[in-house]
Motif scaffolding. Structure first.
Motif, short mmCIF file in Angstrom:
data_model
loop_
_atom_site.label_atom_id
_atom_site.label_comp_id
_atom_site.label_asym_id
_atom_site.label_seq_id
_atom_site.Cartn_x
_atom_site.Cartn_y
_atom_site.Cartn_z
N ARG A 5 0.82 -1.45 0.04
CA ARG A 5 -0.19 -0.47 -0.15
C ARG A 5 0.77 1.33 -0.03
N PHE A 6 2.36 1.75 0.46
CA PHE A 6 3.28 2.59 0.34
C PHE A 6 2.98 3.17 -1.27
N GLY A 7 3.13 2.16 -2.16
CA GLY A 7 3.36 3.10 -3.91
C GLY A 7 2.05 3.17 -3.45
N ASN A 8 0.34 2.90 -3.70
CA ASN A 8 -0.99 3.29 -3.60
C ASN A 8 -0.73 4.99 -3.59
N TYR A 9 -0.16 5.00 -2.24
CA TYR A 9 -0.05 6.47 -1.07
C TYR A 9 1.23 7.05 -2.07
N ALA A 10 2.54 6.75 -2.49
CA ALA A 10 3.16 7.19 -3.03
C ALA A 10 2.14 7.92 -4.20
N THR A 11 1.91 7.07 -5.83
CA THR A 11 1.88 7.36 -5.83
C THR A 11 0.23 8.25 -5.93
N LEU A 12 -0.48 8.12 -4.91
CA LEU A 12 -1.72 9.40 -4.75
C LEU A 12 -1.03 10.99 -4.32
N ARG A 13 0.07 10.70 -3.58
CA ARG A 13 1.11 11.63 -3.48
C ARG A 13 1.49 12.83 -4.42
N CYS A 14 1.54 12.22 -5.20
CA CYS A 14 2.50 12.73 -6.41
C CYS A 14 0.73 13.37 -7.12
N GLY A 15 0.05 12.37 -7.28
CA GLY A 15 -0.61 13.05 -8.09
C GLY A 15 -1.78 14.08 -7.18
N LEU A 16 -2.24 13.91 -6.51
CA LEU A 16 -2.21 15.02 -5.14
C LEU A 16 -1.23 16.62 -5.72
N SER A 17 -0.33 16.68 -5.77
CA SER A 17 0.89 17.88 -6.20
C SER A 17 1.01 18.00 -7.44
N TYR A 18 0.47 17.17 -8.56
CA TYR A 18 0.81 17.66 -9.35
C TYR A 18 -0.58 18.46 -9.64
N GLU A 19 -2.46 17.87 -9.70
CA GLU A 19 -2.97 18.10 -9.38
C GLU A 19 -3.43 19.40 -9.05
N ARG A 20 -2.47 19.75 -7.56
CA ARG A 20 -2.79 21.25 -7.24
C ARG A 20 -1.70 22.13 -8.05
N HIS A 21 -0.50 21.21 -8.55
CA HIS A 21 0.01 22.42 -9.30
C HIS A 21 -0.25 22.51 -10.71
N ARG A 22 -1.91 21.66 -11.31
CA ARG A 22 -2.37 22.40 -12.70
C ARG A 22 -3.15 23.42 -11.85
N ALA A 23 -4.33 23.09 -11.28
CA ALA A 23 -4.97 24.11 -11.20
C ALA A 23 -4.60 25.20 -10.04
N ASP A 24 -2.98 25.33 -9.35
CA ASP A 24 -2.06 26.83 -9.16
C ASP A 24 -1.98 27.80 -11.10
N TRP A 25 -1.67 26.13 -11.79
CA TRP A 25 -1.57 27.14 -13.03
C TRP A 25 -2.64 27.85 -14.07
N CYS A 26 -3.58 27.10 -13.53
CA CYS A 26 -4.62 27.46 -14.71
C CYS A 26 -5.47 29.00 -13.66
N ARG A 27 -5.27 28.95 -12.78
CA ARG A 27 -5.93 29.90 -11.92
C ARG A 27 -4.69 30.57 -12.05
N TRP A 28 -3.47 30.98 -12.05
CA TRP A 28 -2.61 31.92 -12.53
C TRP A 28 -3.06 32.44 -14.01
N MET A 29 -3.49 31.97 -15.56
CA MET A 29 -3.07 32.05 -16.54
C MET A 29 -4.75 32.70 -16.40
N LEU A 30 -5.73 32.73 -15.63
CA LEU A 30 -7.67 33.02 -15.41
C LEU A 30 -6.47 34.34 -15.34
N ALA A 31 -5.90 34.44 -14.38
CA ALA A 31 -5.55 36.15 -13.52
C ALA A 31 -4.76 36.47 -14.71
N GLN A 32 -3.97 35.89 -15.00
CA GLN A 32 -3.84 36.38 -16.76
C GLN A 32 -4.27 36.85 -17.45
N LEU A 33 -5.83 36.30 -18.02
CA LEU A 33 -6.14 36.32 -18.71
C LEU A 33 -7.00 37.67 -18.54
N GLY A 34 -7.49 37.48 -17.40
CA GLY A 34 -7.97 38.58 -16.85
C GLY A 34 -7.33 40.13 -17.10
#
Length: 186
Positions: free
Chosen positions: A148-177
């Motif tokens: 289950r360590f592998g499950n958790y470690a990959t989940l943590r990577c997924g969490l980081s990726y989704e946070r990063h992409r959401a932040d980048w999308c917010r930044w893009m929307l701010a730039q576009l605004g």
């Protein structure tokens, strides 16, 4: 030479025997956090793995008129998987369609670009909420050595990726605004 999908299948089978359907289900979560494959891809890869004697199967009576195949890792498959796990990952070209579209976005109507990024933000926030829900199901991170360590470690990577992409999308929307309605041009 076994493909990366082949090694993903071997990694799932190292946790226990599975039918092709069970493999496809296991490939959705947690492997879906970082690797996706369709049912037909999995079955084609299973045939290659069988030919290489990395997996075998036992036939069982199925719910319908045909039997079902339950796949298992062979000793050769386990050795190949163990060797592969510690090899450095292969270089892979980055292919991110959203980034490419962003690069060329000056050619499009700003409202359409804003809409695309708003949709992307919503999708990343939804996946982030789903991943956070999965994370909450762990009382504490499993210890290394626990499958289950592998499950958790990959989940943590997924969490980081989704946070990063959401932040980048917010930044893009701010730039576009901030950019206003600039005319299309070079």
């Amino acid at each position: 030479m076994t493909s990366t999908l082949g090694f993903a299948i071997l990694a799932v089978l190292a946790r226990g025997d599975r039918t092709g359907y069970d493999l496809a289900t296991a490939m959705r979560r947690p492997i879906g956090y970082f690797w996706t494959a369709g049912h037909s891809q999995i079955h084609a890869e299973l045939q290659k793995l069988r030919s290489a004697d990395l997996v075998g199967f036992e036939s069982e009576h199925g719910p319908g008129p045909q039997g079902r195949k339950v796949y298992h890792l062979t000793d050769a498959g386990m050795r190949a998987l163990r060797d592969w796990v510690t090899e450095p990952p292969r270089e892979r070209p980055e292919r991110d369609e959203l980034v490419l579209k962003t690069y060329a976005s000056w050619l499009a109507e700003p409202d359409l670009i804003r809409e695309m990024f708003a949709d992307q933000l919503a999708a990343h926030e939804a996946r982030l909420a789903e991943y956070e829900h999965h994370e909450a199901s762990f009382d504490e991170p499993p210890a290394f050595g626990d499958p289950r360590f592998g499950n958790y470690a990959t989940l943590r990577c997924g969490l980081s990726y989704e946070r990063h992409r959401a932040d980048w999308c917010r930044w893009m929307l701010a730039q576009l605004g901030r950019s206003g309605e600039r005319p299309i041009g070079r």
